[in-house]
Design a protein around this motif. Structure first.
Motif, PDB file in Angstrom:
ATOM      1  N   VAL A   1      -7.442  -7.878 -18.688  1.00 15.05           N
ATOM      2  CA  VAL A   1      -8.478  -8.519 -17.867  1.00 15.05           C
ATOM      3  C   VAL A   1      -7.821  -9.142 -16.630  1.00 15.05           C
ATOM      4  CG1 VAL A   1     -10.189 -10.379 -17.827  1.00 15.05           C
ATOM      5  CG2 VAL A   1      -9.923  -8.950 -19.865  1.00 15.05           C
ATOM      6  N   PRO A   2      -8.472  -9.047 -15.467  1.00 18.12           N
ATOM      7  CA  PRO A   2      -7.883  -9.651 -14.259  1.00 18.12           C
ATOM      8  C   PRO A   2      -7.828 -11.175 -14.354  1.00 18.12           C
ATOM      9  CG  PRO A   2     -10.084  -8.816 -13.800  1.00 18.12           C
ATOM     10  CD  PRO A   2      -9.715  -8.316 -15.158  1.00 18.12           C
ATOM     11  N   PHE A   3      -6.756 -11.739 -13.776  1.00 16.81           N
ATOM     12  CA  PHE A   3      -6.606 -13.189 -13.749  1.00 16.81           C
ATOM     13  C   PHE A   3      -7.517 -13.799 -12.681  1.00 16.81           C
ATOM     14  CE2 PHE A   3      -2.387 -12.273 -15.628  1.00 16.81           C
ATOM     15  CZ  PHE A   3      -2.414 -13.186 -16.668  1.00 16.81           C
ATOM     16  N   VAL A   4      -8.088 -14.955 -12.997  1.00 19.86           N
ATOM     17  CA  VAL A   4      -8.710 -15.800 -11.983  1.00 19.86           C
ATOM     18  C   VAL A   4      -7.586 -16.681 -11.445  1.00 19.86           C
ATOM     19  CG1 VAL A   4     -10.461 -17.555 -11.513  1.00 19.86           C
ATOM     20  CG2 VAL A   4     -10.920 -15.751 -13.183  1.00 19.86           C
ATOM     21  N   ASP A   5      -6.945 -16.200 -10.386  1.00 14.13           N
ATOM     22  CA  ASP A   5      -5.689 -16.761  -9.901  1.00 14.13           C
ATOM     23  C   ASP A   5      -5.958 -17.905  -8.921  1.00 14.13           C
ATOM     24  OD1 ASP A   5      -3.101 -17.215  -9.199  1.00 14.13           O
ATOM     25  OD2 ASP A   5      -2.861 -15.377  -8.015  1.00 14.13           O
ATOM     26  N   LEU A   6      -6.276 -19.082  -9.465  1.00 14.67           N
ATOM     27  CA  LEU A   6      -6.672 -20.206  -8.626  1.00 14.67           C
ATOM     28  C   LEU A   6      -5.566 -20.665  -7.684  1.00 14.67           C
ATOM     29  CD1 LEU A   6      -8.652 -22.352 -11.221  1.00 14.67           C
ATOM     30  CD2 LEU A   6      -9.504 -20.605  -9.665  1.00 14.67           C
ATOM     31  N   GLU A   7      -4.344 -20.343  -8.009  1.00 12.72           N
ATOM     32  CA  GLU A   7      -3.227 -20.702  -7.144  1.00 12.72           C
ATOM     33  C   GLU A   7      -3.355 -20.037  -5.776  1.00 12.72           C
ATOM     34  OE1 GLU A   7       0.324 -22.761  -6.315  1.00 12.72           O
ATOM     35  OE2 GLU A   7      -0.878 -22.830  -8.147  1.00 12.72           O
ATOM     36  N   ASN A   8      -4.054 -18.915  -5.735  1.00 10.63           N
ATOM     37  CA  ASN A   8      -4.142 -18.132  -4.507  1.00 10.63           C
ATOM     38  C   ASN A   8      -5.580 -17.918  -4.047  1.00 10.63           C
ATOM     39  OD1 ASN A   8      -1.265 -17.444  -3.991  1.00 10.63           O
ATOM     40  ND2 ASN A   8      -1.446 -16.563  -6.044  1.00 10.63           N
ATOM     41  N   TYR A   9      -6.463 -18.845  -4.401  1.00 12.61           N
ATOM     42  CA  TYR A   9      -7.833 -18.819  -3.899  1.00 12.61           C
ATOM     43  C   TYR A   9      -7.960 -19.815  -2.754  1.00 12.61           C
ATOM     44  CZ  TYR A   9      -9.614 -15.928  -7.784  1.00 12.61           C
ATOM     45  OH  TYR A   9      -9.865 -14.915  -8.663  1.00 12.61           O
ATOM     46  N   CYS A  10      -9.115 -19.844  -2.129  1.00 14.31           N
ATOM     47  CA  CYS A  10      -9.328 -20.716  -0.977  1.00 14.31           C
ATOM     48  C   CYS A  10      -9.357 -22.190  -1.365  1.00 14.31           C
ATOM     49  CB  CYS A  10     -10.645 -20.372  -0.282  1.00 14.31           C
ATOM     50  SG  CYS A  10     -10.624 -18.789   0.601  1.00 14.31           S
ATOM     51  N   CYS A  11      -9.017 -23.036  -0.402  1.00 19.01           N
ATOM     52  CA  CYS A  11      -9.151 -24.483  -0.565  1.00 19.01           C
ATOM     53  C   CYS A  11     -10.143 -25.002   0.475  1.00 19.01           C
ATOM     54  CB  CYS A  11      -7.804 -25.183  -0.400  1.00 19.01           C
ATOM     55  SG  CYS A  11      -7.081 -25.040   1.254  1.00 19.01           S
ATOM     56  N   GLY A  12     -10.794 -26.105   0.164  1.00 15.69           N
ATOM     57  CA  GLY A  12     -11.704 -26.736   1.103  1.00 15.69           C
ATOM     58  C   GLY A  12     -10.967 -27.710   2.005  1.00 15.69           C
ATOM     59  N   ALA A  13     -11.539 -27.975   3.165  1.00 13.18           N
ATOM     60  CA  ALA A  13     -10.958 -28.932   4.103  1.00 13.18           C
ATOM     61  C   ALA A  13     -12.056 -29.384   5.063  1.00 13.18           C
ATOM     62  CB  ALA A  13      -9.808 -28.306   4.888  1.00 13.18           C
ATOM     63  N   HIS A  14     -11.913 -30.585   5.601  1.00 15.50           N
ATOM     64  CA  HIS A  14     -12.937 -31.107   6.503  1.00 15.50           C
ATOM     65  C   HIS A  14     -12.823 -30.419   7.868  1.00 15.50           C
ATOM     66  CE1 HIS A  14     -15.820 -33.964   8.202  1.00 15.50           C
ATOM     67  NE2 HIS A  14     -15.049 -33.926   9.279  1.00 15.50           N
ATOM     68  N   GLY A  15     -13.533 -29.336   7.992  1.00 19.59           N
ATOM     69  CA  GLY A  15     -13.510 -28.579   9.235  1.00 19.59           C
ATOM     70  C   GLY A  15     -14.313 -27.313   9.073  1.00 19.59           C
ATOM     71  N   PHE A  16     -14.145 -26.396  10.012  1.00 20.39           N
ATOM     72  CA  PHE A  16     -14.923 -25.167   9.974  1.00 20.39           C
ATOM     73  C   PHE A  16     -14.141 -24.035  10.616  1.00 20.39           C
ATOM     74  CE2 PHE A  16     -18.230 -22.182  11.448  1.00 20.39           C
ATOM     75  CZ  PHE A  16     -18.925 -22.007  10.267  1.00 20.39           C
ATOM     76  N   SER A  17     -14.301 -22.844  10.019  1.00 17.90           N
ATOM     77  CA  SER A  17     -13.770 -21.618  10.619  1.00 17.90           C
ATOM     78  C   SER A  17     -14.495 -20.439   9.998  1.00 17.90           C
ATOM     79  CB  SER A  17     -12.262 -21.478  10.376  1.00 17.90           C
ATOM     80  OG  SER A  17     -11.768 -20.268  10.939  1.00 17.90           O
ATOM     81  N   ALA A  18     -14.949 -19.529  10.845  1.00 15.10           N
ATOM     82  CA  ALA A  18     -15.645 -18.337  10.368  1.00 15.10           C
ATOM     83  C   ALA A  18     -15.070 -17.102  11.045  1.00 15.10           C
ATOM     84  CB  ALA A  18     -17.143 -18.433  10.653  1.00 15.10           C
ATOM     85  N   LEU A  19     -14.807 -16.078  10.250  1.00 20.13           N
ATOM     86  CA  LEU A  19     -14.389 -14.786  10.773  1.00 20.13           C
ATOM     87  C   LEU A  19     -15.626 -13.932  10.988  1.00 20.13           C
ATOM     88  CD1 LEU A  19     -12.065 -12.798  11.470  1.00 20.13           C
ATOM     89  CD2 LEU A  19     -12.183 -12.033   9.081  1.00 20.13           C
TER      90      LEU A  19
END
Length: 364
Positions: A53-71
């Motif tokens: 089963v694939p790992f839910v690899d939280l070490e390499n998922y997104c983090c939140g921060a007070h700001g904004f950026s959109a691609l």
């Protein structure tokens, strides 16, 4: 009445690289995608040898921060263009999230900075450095699309503190720092189209509403006597703020307003007047958080839900929108108010069949 030259796009994909919120579990509308399924569906996702089963690899998922950026990835014809709208507040969150979402940084043609506040500009130098270090030498340079009026310093002077300046924001990137990292500085005070003519970057946003009064706590450092002296001056109107807009065939305008210091109603009114197109989606910070701005919520929601016609199909209140505004918008728009956050992907497909049936919006 003539309108600016501005191409419609066949398809638009939006990936949120930085936001205050991480939202993994709320039901999303069609063509909105949570971060976790995006990771788990990748062919290179790490798998557990024991279970397969694939790992839910939280070490390499997104983090939140007070700001904004959109691609922003828009397709007009066969050629996609990748544009970064703002870069978040710091050097760490933007890079972590770019890597987590496997953004093809070499294809990002342009950074549009909405305004000179470090929670939107703070990741720009880190992104350009990351791009310079990790892309081939022959990679086309990235343009930094900036308002020419860069402040020396901006600070916070809350009304609740009697107008006392309680802190100053970190420096925004300097033009020469951007160029030193391979960025191409373009200064624009007027509205203009970029990304193949399909992304509109506004000029100065007209202030026409009676209830949207800018940033009450805003102050700016102004030098005098050749820099020997200076003082903080009140700056409620952040006049360097700009929004971006994309017109999707058969849908209408998708508006990016990173902080809405001008007021989101002023932003929407300007977009409608400029293009005479319906508003399909509103994205970004609505700047309705905090006790100083609570009284702006009812007239804002009333305009967007009752006065603007047709009303937006979706509103994505992010970054500085605030909890009270999100609740009020959800009451007015139901599932059309989407709890978007960092790591989410949104796909807006054009519909040529409905394009001919569309009419320009009209206000009551």
């Amino acid at each position: 009445m003539s309108f600016p030259k501005f191409k419609s796009v066949d398809k638009l994909t939006i990936t949120f690289l930085v936001d205050n919120s991480i939202e993994w579990m709320t039901k999303l509308p069609p063509n909105f995608f949570h971060e976790v399924p995006q990771h788990l569906s990748r062919p290179d996702v790490p798998r557990d040898d024991r279970t397969g089963v694939p790992f839910v690899d939280l070490e390499n998922y997104c983090c939140g921060a007070h700001g904004f950026s959109a691609l922003i990835t828009q397709v007009e014809g066969e050629e996609p263009h990748l544009t970064l709208f703002d870069t978040g507040p710091d050097s760490r969150s933007i890079i972590r999230n770019v890597e987590a979402l496997q953004v093809p940084i070499e294809r990002v043609e342009r950074i549009i900075l909405s305004h000179w506040h470090c929670d939107h500009s703070g990741g720009m130098l880190a992104f350009l450095k990351h791009r310079k270090v990790n892309c081939p030498p022959d990679t086309a340079p990235c343009v930094a699309d900036l308002h020419p009026d860069r402040p020396l310093a901006r600070g916070i002077a809350p009304v609740s503190a009697g107008g006392k300046v309680i802190g100053r924001l970190l420096d925004d990137p300097k033009f020469e720092q951007i160029e030193a990292l391979g960025g191409v500085v373009e200064k624009h005070a007027e509205g203009h189209a970029v990304a193949g003519g399909a992304v509109w970057v506004s000029g100065e946003i007209p202030r026409v509403t009676h209830f949207e009064g800018g940033l009450p706590s805003g102050v700016r450092w102004v030098e005098q006597d050749g820099g020997e002296n200076g003082e903080w001056v009140k700056e409620e109107d952040i006049m360097d703020e700009r929004y971006a807009a994309i017109d999707v065939v058969g849908k209408g305008l998708v508006i990016f307003s990173a902080c809405s210091h001008a007021g989101i109603v002023n932003v929407v009114k300007d977009a409608v007047k400029t293009f005479s197109r319906p508003i399909y989606m509103i994205i970004g910070g609505l700047h309705l958080a905090g006790t100083e701005l609570t009284e702006r919520i009812p007239p804002t929601v009333d305009y967007l839900s009752n006065q603007l016609r047709p009303a937006p199909v979706y509103i994505l209140p992010m970054h500085c929108s605030g909890f009270a505004a999100k609740i009020a918008l959800e009451e007015a728009f139901g599932e059309g108010c989407v709890p978007a956050g960092v790591g989410h992907k949104v796909i807006v497909d054009g519909n040529p069949e409905t394009e001919r049936m569309m009419h320009a919006p009209a206000e009551k």
